[in-house]
Design a protein around this motif. Sequence first.
Motif, PDB file in Angstrom:
ATOM      1  N   MET A  29       0.843  -1.182   0.000  1.00 54.28           N
ATOM      2  CA  MET A  29       0.000   0.000   0.000  1.00 54.28           C
ATOM      3  C   MET A  29       0.881   1.234   0.000  1.00 54.28           C
ATOM      4  O   MET A  29       1.925   1.267   0.675  1.00 54.28           O
ATOM      5  N   THR A  30       0.456   2.244  -0.730  1.00 57.46           N
ATOM      6  CA  THR A  30       1.195   3.500  -0.735  1.00 57.46           C
ATOM      7  C   THR A  30       0.890   4.273   0.547  1.00 57.46           C
ATOM      8  O   THR A  30      -0.083   3.985   1.261  1.00 57.46           O
ATOM      9  N   ALA A  31       1.739   5.282   0.809  1.00 54.47           N
ATOM     10  CA  ALA A  31       1.508   6.116   1.983  1.00 54.47           C
ATOM     11  C   ALA A  31       0.170   6.834   1.895  1.00 54.47           C
ATOM     12  O   ALA A  31      -0.541   6.991   2.894  1.00 54.47           O
ATOM     13  N   ALA A  32      -0.195   7.255   0.669  1.00 54.77           N
ATOM     14  CA  ALA A  32      -1.473   7.948   0.486  1.00 54.77           C
ATOM     15  C   ALA A  32      -2.647   7.026   0.783  1.00 54.77           C
ATOM     16  O   ALA A  32      -3.641   7.440   1.400  1.00 54.77           O
ATOM     17  N   GLU A  33      -2.546   5.765   0.332  1.00 56.41           N
ATOM     18  CA  GLU A  33      -3.625   4.809   0.593  1.00 56.41           C
ATOM     19  C   GLU A  33      -3.765   4.538   2.082  1.00 56.41           C
ATOM     20  O   GLU A  33      -4.883   4.488   2.621  1.00 56.41           O
ATOM     21  N   GLU A  42       0.146  11.610   5.674  1.00 60.11           N
ATOM     22  CA  GLU A  42       1.185  10.708   5.191  1.00 60.11           C
ATOM     23  C   GLU A  42       2.411  10.765   6.110  1.00 60.11           C
ATOM     24  O   GLU A  42       3.118   9.768   6.274  1.00 60.11           O
ATOM     25  N   ARG A  43       2.641  11.911   6.721  1.00 58.10           N
ATOM     26  CA  ARG A  43       3.767  12.018   7.663  1.00 58.10           C
ATOM     27  C   ARG A  43       3.531  11.106   8.868  1.00 58.10           C
ATOM     28  O   ARG A  43       4.455  10.457   9.361  1.00 58.10           O
ATOM     29  N   THR A  44       2.280  11.047   9.340  1.00 63.13           N
ATOM     30  CA  THR A  44       1.959  10.157  10.459  1.00 63.13           C
ATOM     31  C   THR A  44       2.135   8.700  10.052  1.00 63.13           C
ATOM     32  O   THR A  44       2.600   7.871  10.841  1.00 63.13           O
ATOM     33  N   VAL A  45       1.784   8.378   8.819  1.00 64.71           N
ATOM     34  CA  VAL A  45       1.988   7.018   8.321  1.00 64.71           C
ATOM     35  C   VAL A  45       3.466   6.654   8.372  1.00 64.71           C
ATOM     36  O   VAL A  45       3.851   5.552   8.801  1.00 64.71           O
ATOM     37  N   GLY A  67       6.448   3.373  -5.079  1.00 66.20           N
ATOM     38  CA  GLY A  67       6.779   2.731  -3.823  1.00 66.20           C
ATOM     39  C   GLY A  67       5.608   2.691  -2.862  1.00 66.20           C
ATOM     40  O   GLY A  67       4.503   3.148  -3.147  1.00 66.20           O
ATOM     41  N   GLY A  68       5.904   2.129  -1.701  1.00 65.41           N
ATOM     42  CA  GLY A  68       4.862   2.017  -0.691  1.00 65.41           C
ATOM     43  C   GLY A  68       5.375   1.183   0.457  1.00 65.41           C
ATOM     44  O   GLY A  68       6.586   1.062   0.667  1.00 65.41           O
ATOM     45  N   TYR A  69       4.450   0.609   1.202  1.00 66.19           N
ATOM     46  CA  TYR A  69       4.798  -0.188   2.362  1.00 66.19           C
ATOM     47  C   TYR A  69       4.267  -1.606   2.189  1.00 66.19           C
ATOM     48  O   TYR A  69       3.196  -1.825   1.638  1.00 66.19           O
ATOM     49  N   ARG A  70       5.034  -2.568   2.699  1.00 68.47           N
ATOM     50  CA  ARG A  70       4.608  -3.960   2.657  1.00 68.47           C
ATOM     51  C   ARG A  70       5.255  -4.697   3.823  1.00 68.47           C
ATOM     52  O   ARG A  70       6.221  -4.221   4.426  1.00 68.47           O
TER      53      ARG A  70
END
Length: 338
Positions: A29-33, A42-45, A67-70
Amino acid sequence: MGGGLLHDVAMRAARLIKMVLLLQSRPAMTAAELARELEVSERTVTRDAQALSEAGVPVYADRGRAGGYRLVGGYRTRLTGLHRGEAEALFLSGVPGALREMGLEDAASAARLKVSAALLPSLRDASRTAAQRFHLDAPNWFKEPQTPALLPAVADAVWDDRRITARYRRGEDEVVRELEPYGLVLKAAVWYLCARVTGGASFRVYRIDRFTAVDPGEERFEREPEFDLPAFWGERAEQFARSILRARVVVRLSLDGVRRLPHVLDSLSAREALEEAGAPDGGGWVTVDLPVESEEVAHTQLTGLGPEVEVLAPESLRERFAEDARRLAGLYRPDGPA
């Protein structure tokens, strides 16, 4: 530690758990998602992802535009166990409006997320694909549904098998009863409670919007295992529909009128009356003896059949239709309305 700080800590802990479950249910998932799902910036993410990594949860950040997070290495959290309330709410997840009115929307959302996280990767889109194919819209057309203010309190008592002391309007009076609330029914945008008076033997139906006060007690009641809410409601609904049909009218119907009759009257009563009717006459018209709520209601309902119905009895209703016909003939005269 102050109450406000405790609240903030609890909120952040819940958000971190939700973030893990979201990443577990999707490849990435992206930071925006994530920000949109968690309702943060998004900074909190970014800060939350760093906190999870420091706590031993293998959150990996892919850099770049795509990019994103996984989660790394097939990491699985054990936080997928459903609470009882979430499991019960999950079975109602196809009726979002009803969930919202009963105060169960958050529980259902958490339950769906936990189930999604526990599913095999090939099945994780099941909730999305189902939601795009099936949706229940319970309220009637052209009618703004009104949520009874006391519905959440009643719903809580139903879930907990907890007795309530309820004050409700009955005609011009208000009555107080101690009730054992067995089940809720949403019918045509109106909420009903199926309950038994404490110490009584029979079950009754109450409209929630007629409650003026509800006081949930601490005492629980023992639910009868034989009670079947759908069967009880079906029987009572049929009894109610028949109980209000206190008058009778005799009509002649064209073939088109026969076809349309179940759409303007109570469908079950209309079909039963048609089954008992005799054979069509030489012109194809059928004489039918109909149960109706009242002459006034019958006039309104049968008007919808237009020239496909002729009222034979009672004479007073026949005369009302005759007057309607005279007025219509005057309105549609070739030289204009009379």
